[in-house]
Design a protein around this motif. Structure first.
Motif: not given
Length: 310
Positions: A79-84, A123-128, A153-157, A295-304
């Motif tokens: 969920p980040t690029v730079a360590p933090c 982080s509490p994520f599953v990534f696919e 949960e804020p995140f950067i992809w 992303i909200a709790p239990s939410q699933k975000l999709r992109w392409r």
């Protein structure tokens, strides 16, 4: 030549690939789902950078410096690029998925799709990510992120594709990009947040021609464009007419990271990095620049993402 799924051993690692009528893609699940090869079948050009030596692929562990990784091909950063440190969590360099083994979906492979997933450790994520071949012969990368936590949960992809630089290569970006905000570099003094004109920040220095200002043998720059109205970016070649184009929905992925390396670590490569937030640090993006997805709790975000080799 057969199209579809194929298998190969590369540098001792099991890889799975997809071959269309335009290009061939190769991915190593064991190495963070890294796409290690992307070859145009018309010209035979390998678009992805790697070290020109034997043993250019190896495994890493949590907490490793990304600079000590293979840095080969296309990684995924989340969920980040730079360590933090964010929300009391120590987030590793270039995120939590590039050093982990990913689980392949065998049923998807039977349908000609490379689908794999990974559970993040911190982080509490599953990534696919599922890779398929579009009707025009390009590759489609479909993503899903799920929040298994109990709070927003804020995140950067960020896609992290390192493309090798060949003589005659140049960038083609949307006309709306006339400046970039900097996040770092070597060659001239840079402060995070500095603004450079694009494509010519200094007289005679053309970023679109993959030039970086400064003296010395290790020059590089990282900057961001956006928020964008048009989500695409290309590398083309004057001499061969080869090109690679990455496209996406700018309403979902509003930013483009631009990384140009002319000698750091002895490497020469360029990264065109669609991303959901800027700069590279999630902590800074969320707390200072206020440019981050949530992303909200239990939410699933999709992109392409679409990758075309022409």
């Amino acid at each position: 030549m057969e199209y579809g799924v194929f298998y190969r051993i590369i540098e001792g690692f099991s890889a799975v690939g997809l071959r269309s009528r335009q290009a061939e893609l190769l991915m190593v699940p064991q190495l963070g789902g890294r796409i290690v090869s992307l070859v145009g079948l018309k010209s035979g050009r390998e678009w992805l950078w790697h070290r020109e030596k034997q043993g250019w692929l190896w495994e890493n562990n949590a907490g490793d410096d990304f600079a000590l990784s293979p840095q080969a091909g296309i990684d995924e950063c989340i969920p980040t690029v730079a360590p933090c440190c964010f929300k009391g969590r120590l987030l590793p360099d270039h995120g939590e998925v590039w050093y982990k083994g990913w689980e392949l979906d065998s049923s998807a492979l039977a349908r000609g799709v490379i689908c794999s997933r990974v559970v993040l450790d911190v982080s509490p994520f599953v990534f696919e990510r599922c890779i398929s071949i579009d009707s025009d012969g390009s590759f489609l990368l479909d993503y899903k992120l799920e929040n298994w936590g109990i709070e927003d949960e804020p995140f950067i992809w960020s896609l992290h594709p390192l493309k090798s630089i060949k003589e005659g290569d140049y960038l083609v970006l949307p006309d709306e990009i006339d400046f970039i905000r900097l996040d770092g570099g070597l060659g001239v003094p840079i402060q995070r947040g500095d603004v450079w004109a694009y494509p010519e920040p200094f007289s005679g220095i053309r970023l679109d021609r993959l030039q970086v200002p400064g003296d010395g043998s290790e020059l590089c720059v990282k900057g961001f464009a956006g928020p964008l109205k048009h989500g695409w970016a290309s590398v083309c070649n004057d001499n061969t007419a080869d090109s690679i184009k990455i496209s996406w929905d700018a309403d979902v992925i509003p930013y483009l990271g631009i990384w140009i390396n002319r000698g750091l670590g002895g490497a020469h490569h360029v990264g065109l990095e669609p991303c959901t937030g800027i700069p590279d640090s999630l902590a800074i993006a969320a707390n200072e620049w206020k440019t981050v997805e949530t992303i909200a709790p239990s939410q699933k975000l999709r992109w392409r993402i679409k990758i075309e080799i022409l």
